[in-house]
Design a protein around this motif. Structure first.
Motif, PDB file in Angstrom:
ATOM      1  N   UNK A   1      49.392  72.043 -34.788  1.00 33.33           N
ATOM      2  CA  UNK A   1      49.375  71.448 -32.869  1.00 33.33           C
ATOM      3  C   UNK A   1      50.118  73.031 -31.911  1.00 33.33           C
ATOM      4  N   UNK A   2      49.270  73.727 -31.369  1.00 35.00           N
ATOM      5  CA  UNK A   2      49.894  74.145 -30.525  1.00 35.00           C
ATOM      6  C   UNK A   2      50.224  73.562 -29.861  1.00 35.00           C
ATOM      7  N   UNK A   3      51.766  73.302 -29.558  1.00 32.73           N
ATOM      8  CA  UNK A   3      52.645  73.135 -27.451  1.00 32.73           C
ATOM      9  C   UNK A   3      52.820  73.971 -26.628  1.00 32.73           C
TER      10      UNK A   3
ATOM     11  N   UNK B   1      48.428  69.341 -25.393  1.00 34.30           N
ATOM     12  CA  UNK B   1      48.726  69.679 -27.142  1.00 34.30           C
ATOM     13  C   UNK B   1      47.290  70.255 -27.315  1.00 34.30           C
ATOM     14  N   UNK B   2      46.935  71.413 -28.640  1.00 37.57           N
ATOM     15  CA  UNK B   2      45.584  71.907 -28.738  1.00 37.57           C
ATOM     16  C   UNK B   2      46.332  71.514 -30.172  1.00 37.57           C
TER      17      UNK B   2
ATOM     18  N   UNK C   1      42.066  68.054 -27.715  1.00 40.65           N
ATOM     19  CA  UNK C   1      43.199  68.493 -27.213  1.00 40.65           C
ATOM     20  C   UNK C   1      43.738  67.059 -26.102  1.00 40.65           C
ATOM     21  N   UNK C   2      45.578  67.116 -26.336  1.00 38.12           N
ATOM     22  CA  UNK C   2      46.145  66.105 -26.242  1.00 38.12           C
ATOM     23  C   UNK C   2      47.175  66.615 -25.208  1.00 38.12           C
TER      24      UNK C   2
ATOM     25  N   UNK D   1      43.697  69.757 -18.926  1.00 36.92           N
ATOM     26  CA  UNK D   1      43.863  68.979 -20.227  1.00 36.92           C
ATOM     27  C   UNK D   1      42.258  67.951 -20.533  1.00 36.92           C
ATOM     28  N   UNK D   2      41.440  68.167 -19.487  1.00 39.08           N
ATOM     29  CA  UNK D   2      40.063  67.123 -19.388  1.00 39.08           C
ATOM     30  C   UNK D   2      39.344  68.742 -19.214  1.00 39.08           C
ATOM     31  N   UNK D   3      39.621  69.683 -18.276  1.00 37.07           N
ATOM     32  CA  UNK D   3      39.486  70.981 -17.678  1.00 37.07           C
ATOM     33  C   UNK D   3      38.668  71.786 -19.247  1.00 37.07           C
TER      34      UNK D   3
END
Length: 292
Positions: free
Chosen positions: A69-71, A61-62, A53-54, A11-13
């Motif tokens: 939300x795209x899971x 989670x996008x 982004x989560x 997620x962070x990347x």
């Protein structure tokens, strides 16, 4: 399978590349992964801006505009990589196994174009689509416990969940309704840090009235610390997991008990040896001498 720290690292990347960008085109190179793609996926998401982004447990989670939300789940071998196209060159090397590039997010931000590519040799990952306002109703999220990185996880909460439980600590901690996203590797590491046996009954570290004993306070702190350390190290690069730029996670070089069978325990002054047992079909690594 990637655990919470690996998914948080992904997620962070991805955040710098994806957040705020327009999803100009979603390219699906096959009709399914573990499950078929939602029939309306492409039409629903193309042209929308990516808001954030989560992550929930081991799911990426996008979040898109208009409450979508795209899971995404990485399965056993899934990974994302970012390719920034500028003057015909790529800042990140191309994948060596492009035949497994199953999904491509074509993104635009101003004059910049880039691609985020989902690669999955075993195809155990998947993409689903949901309304962001209804995520709590998504079947995989409906019964999830609190995140190990959030303030909701404390000794008082675990005291209530552990009270009266005769199940072993190991299996109780792997229960996703108790703690979301906590997997086998980090349960073993946290129990070692707290000097608690994985075979011990969960209810044994709680008072008869459901109050946490000192051991549970130490375990809660160990869980939070081991997850924080793993995220800081970029996760563990076991088997197929890599980061979004192709680099590896390094927490596996800090494993104290996981996969350390027959090696000396790292607890100062212990003198014990790490053992491996099987619990509920999963390998458990611990030191019988210092974990009681």
């Amino acid at each position: 399978m990637p655990e919470l720290p690996e998914v948080e690292t992904v997620r962070r990347g991805l955040s710098p590349a994806m957040e705020g960008a327009k999803l100009a085109r979603l390219q699906l190179n096959r009709t399914d992964l573990r499950f078929p793609f939602p029939e309306n996926l492409v039409a629903a998401v193309e042209g929308r801006q990516i808001i954030a982004l989560g992550r929930r447990a081991k799911y990426l989670l996008i979040d898109l505009e208009d409450d979508l939300t795209i899971i995404a789940h990485l399965g056993m071998s899934g990974s994302f990589r970012v390719e920034e196209e500028a003057l015909g060159t790529f800042h990140h090397p191309r994948s060596k196994d492009e035949k497994h590039d199953h999904v491509v997010f074509h993104l635009e931000r101003g004059n910049e174009t880039l691609k985020v590519i989902y690669n999955d040799p075993r195809r155990f990952g998947f993409l689903h689509l949901a309304k962001r306002s209804e995520l709590d109703l998504y079947p995989a999220f409906a019964q999830l416990g609190p995140e190990p990185t959030g303030n909701a996880l404390d000794a008082e909460y675990l005291g209530k969940r552990f009270s009266g439980k005769v199940q072993p600590l190991k299996s109780t901690l792997l229960d996703q309704t108790v703690i979301a996203g906590l997997g086998n590797i980090y349960v073993c590491e946290a129990l070692w840090r707290a000097h608690l046996s994985p075979k011990r009954a969960a209810g044994s570290i709680v008072t008869p009235t459901g109050r946490p004993k000192k051991e549970l306070v130490l375990l809660t702190e160990a869980i939070r610390a081991v997850i924080a350390d793993a995220i800081a190290a970029g996760g563990s690069s076991l088997r197929d997991h890599i980061q979004t730029d192709g680099s590896l996670g390094y927490f596996q070089h800090s494993f104290s008990v996981y996969d350390q069978e027959d090696k000396p325990c790292r607890t100062p002054g212990c003198g014990g040896t790490v053992s491996r047992i099987t619990q509920a079909g999963r390998s458990t690594f611990y030191c019988p001498r210092c974990q009681k």
